[in-house]
Scaffold this active site. Structure first.
Site, PDB file in Angstrom:
ATOM      1  N   GLU A  86     -79.061 119.545 -44.000  1.00  0.00           N
ATOM      2  CA  GLU A  86     -79.537 118.459 -43.147  1.00  0.00           C
ATOM      3  C   GLU A  86     -80.225 118.966 -41.882  1.00  0.00           C
ATOM      4  O   GLU A  86     -81.189 118.350 -41.406  1.00  0.00           O
ATOM      5  CB  GLU A  86     -78.361 117.540 -42.781  1.00  0.00           C
ATOM      6  N   ARG A  89     -73.913 116.506 -39.357  1.00  0.00           N
ATOM      7  CA  ARG A  89     -74.181 117.930 -39.496  1.00  0.00           C
ATOM      8  C   ARG A  89     -75.463 118.349 -38.777  1.00  0.00           C
ATOM      9  O   ARG A  89     -75.716 119.540 -38.605  1.00  0.00           O
ATOM     10  CB  ARG A  89     -74.267 118.293 -40.978  1.00  0.00           C
ATOM     11  N   LYS A 148     -72.432 121.243 -66.056  1.00  0.00           N
ATOM     12  CA  LYS A 148     -71.936 119.988 -65.498  1.00  0.00           C
ATOM     13  C   LYS A 148     -71.828 118.954 -66.610  1.00  0.00           C
ATOM     14  O   LYS A 148     -72.757 118.765 -67.397  1.00  0.00           O
ATOM     15  CB  LYS A 148     -72.902 119.511 -64.412  1.00  0.00           C
TER      16      LYS A 148
END
Length: 614
Positions: free
Chosen positions: A353, A381, A268
């Site tokens: 979640e 979610r 990244k």
């Protein structure tokens, strides 16, 4: 997912311009026509443009710097859009956009400009907006099934992150894919070891063992499930990627196999020193920044996220039962100070979640006081867990919702406009929508001390100036007008739009001398305070204002309760709920969207005047 906090100053190093730089091709067909020797120069061009564009406009820089070579390889091997490429999450799709006719990323994340996520309205190459993690494998597998049923050739590709495999739907899709003999679905696992922070859990440990060569060939999880596993492959090596994607195609087109997992290892922020040196999230997302000269570090803003973090830490210091949970977003939701001081009392469950809420339910049942910190849009979610695991059982769990309401630049999937509508349907739930930082400071301990599930929601960005209370009543804080006199118009303000409600009330009252326009902040918006219902029932008109869906939120609940008490002889007040229209909202600045929705001071005043017949 996004965060644009101020970054610390570190030395600049953009990949230098060289004669080997290659112009960005106009489309994937032109890319495939380039000789392989041109790819390093093209990668340099793409990285330079990514840095320059994000320096001017902000955006998801780190994830896209990490997938430059991978995206080039994907578009050279697979024939998009005939062979769909589904990005999960979509914030890693800038390079994809640049290679599919949008090289300039014109107006990135600005109103009318290029979206920060895939967008079907922009290009046939954008399959799924997919800014929420973990869904790409199921999408790609579904597309592949449809294509096979139609007798269509080609493969379907899901580009997923290692962090996305902490999400249940990603694992569910792998489970289903493994049993589908003849599937032509290719899962490209972009393993950069992070979502925001390092990826957590057993699968992250398994991928690390694969990267280190600690697992014998054929003993990996994916092969054990029945999938074809290829890798790990260096995600910044053009030749290795070309060979690996070709092998993935060959395996996917073998009718005797199920799906294919191509494990690609990337970095990244690759190629930009400032991103690579950032230990927090490798510049996952950033606001505008200078390209040249010394960095000017601005004083830290008093943000809602920072205030939440301070309040959570204070609560944890005061009561050893308090602990915090996050779904792969410890830093963006403000929990880093608590994590540093009390690492054992901050749990990161990954991009999951549902898991976060059910884990919190178990912790609460076991005598802890859990605080689950999420973005408001991600609560969607886990609504089933909120309703049937927390509320049904009356578990003492506090949920804090960052980025509630209109968020702005990230577009339709990131606006947190559904949480109030969901919360208003949950029996026994308590909700605070603080109007400023001081009220947020008070709301967190109040929620932790309340029985049953509680929600504290607040918007993105800097806290507004503190809005003083003129008078306190059982119904809430009076912010304008005289609550002890007959009320002509009662403005019930939910949350951070209170300053706009006060400005609107003053504007209306100044034009109509003698008109008593009262602005009330109920402080705790759910359950609806009986004193608020009583006060509202005595007003001539009631206008509710909230940064959420107008048709299903707090205002709608208040209107329903007032209507239930009305009769033909006492019809009660005229009620109007102001909020966000029931539609998906494109990306733009928060203030511009609020104005378009009639939720700025001028818009609120105009709707009050219309209600008064003006």
């Amino acid at each position: 997912m996004s965060t644009t906090e101020q970054r610390p100053a570190v030395p600049h190093r953009i990949v230098p311009a060289t004669p080997a730089e290659v112009p960005v091709p106009k489309d994937p067909e032109a890319l495939r026509a380039l000789p392989a020797e041109a790819l390093p120069g093209l990668a340099r061009t793409l990285r330079r443009r990514l840095v320059e564009i994000c320096a001017e406009r902000g955006g998801h820089l780190g994830p896209n710097l990490g997938v430059v070579e991978l995206t080039l390889a994907l578009h050279r091997e697979f024939r998009s859009p005939h062979e769909p490429i589904v990005f999960d999450t979509g914030h890693q799709a800038y390079v994809h956009k640049m290679l599919t006719g949008r090289a300039a990323l014109e107006g990135l994340r600005r109103a009318g400009g290029t979206s920060g996520y895939p967008d079907r309205g922009e290009s046939v190459h954008d399959v799924v907006e997919n800014s929420h993690a973990s869904g790409s494998i199921a999408w790609a597998h579904g597309l592949d099934r449809a294509h096979r049923l139609a007798g269509r050739d080609g493969v379907a590709v899901a580009v997923t992150g290692d962090g996305a495999l902490t999400g249940g739907v990603g694992l569910e899709a792998l489970n289903e894919l493994a049993a589908d003999r003849g599937s032509r679905t290719i899962v490209v696992l972009n393993d950069n070891t992070r979502s925001y922070a390092p990826t957590v859990g057993g699968i992250a440990q398994h991928l690390a063992a694969l990267r280190e060569g600690e697992i014998a060939p054929g003993a990996d999880l994916f092969t054990t499930l029945g999938l074809t596993y290829l890798g790990p492959v260096d995600g910044h090596d053009h030749e290795a990627l070309a060979a690996a994607t070709a092998d993935a195609r060959a395996a996917a087109e073998d009718p005797s196999r199920s799906g294919v997992v191509l494990h690609v290892v990337t970095r990244k922020g690759a190629g930009f020193a400032r991103a690579e040196a950032d230990a927090v999230d490798h510049w996952h997302a950033t606001g505008p920044f200078p390209l040249e000269g010394p960095e000017t570090v601005k004083p830290a803003a008093d943000t809602w996220s920072a205030r939440l973090g301070a309040a959570a830490l204070a609560a944890a210091r005061a009561d050893e039962r308090v602990l915090a949970l996050s779904a792969a977003m410890v830093d963006p939701v403000g929990l880093t100070p608590m994590q540093r001081e009390m690492p054992a009392r901050v749990l990161d469950v990954g991009i999951a979640e549902q898991l976060a809420l059910d884990t919190a339910a178990g912790l609460a049942k076991g005598g802890r006081l859990p605080l689950v910190a999420l973005y408001a849009t991600f609560l969607n979610r886990a609504h089933d867990q909120l309703l049937l695991d927390l509320a049904l059982h009356g578990e003492d769990v506090t949920i804090t919702l960052d980025r509630a309401g209109i968020t702005g630049d990230d577009g339709p999937s990131h606006h947190g406009i559904w949480d109030l509508a969901l919360a208003a349907q949950v029996p026994g739930l308590s909700l605070w929508a603080p109007r400023d930082g001081a009220r947020l400071d008070a709301a967190v301990p109040a929620a932790l001390a309340t029985s049953g599930p509680s929600v504290v929601r607040f918007p993105k960005g800097a806290c507004p100036e503190e809005l003083p209370t003129l008078a306190q009543r059982a119904a809430g804080d009076v912010l304008a007008g005289d609550a002890d006199a007959p009320i002509d118009v009662l403005l019930v303000s939910i949350g951070a739009l209170a300053d706009r409600a006060v400005a609107a009330a003053r504007s209306v009252a100044e034009a109509r001398p003698g008109l008593n326009v009262v602005v009330l902040d109920p402080v705790q918006a759910l359950p609806l305070p009986p004193a608020l219902l009583e006060l509202a029932a005595g007003a001539r008109a009631v206008v509710t204002i909230e940064d959420g869906l107008a048709e299903r939120g707090i205002g709608a609940a208040l209107g329903t309760r007032l209507a239930a008490g009305a009769t033909l002889h006492a019809p009660g007040p005229v009620v109007r709920s102001l909020g966000v229209r029931l539609e998906f909202l494109a990306h733009a600045k928060r203030d511009a969207i609020l104005a378009a929705q009639g939720l700025d001071a001028e818009g609120i005043a105009a709707q009050v005047r219309e209600l008064l017949g003006e």
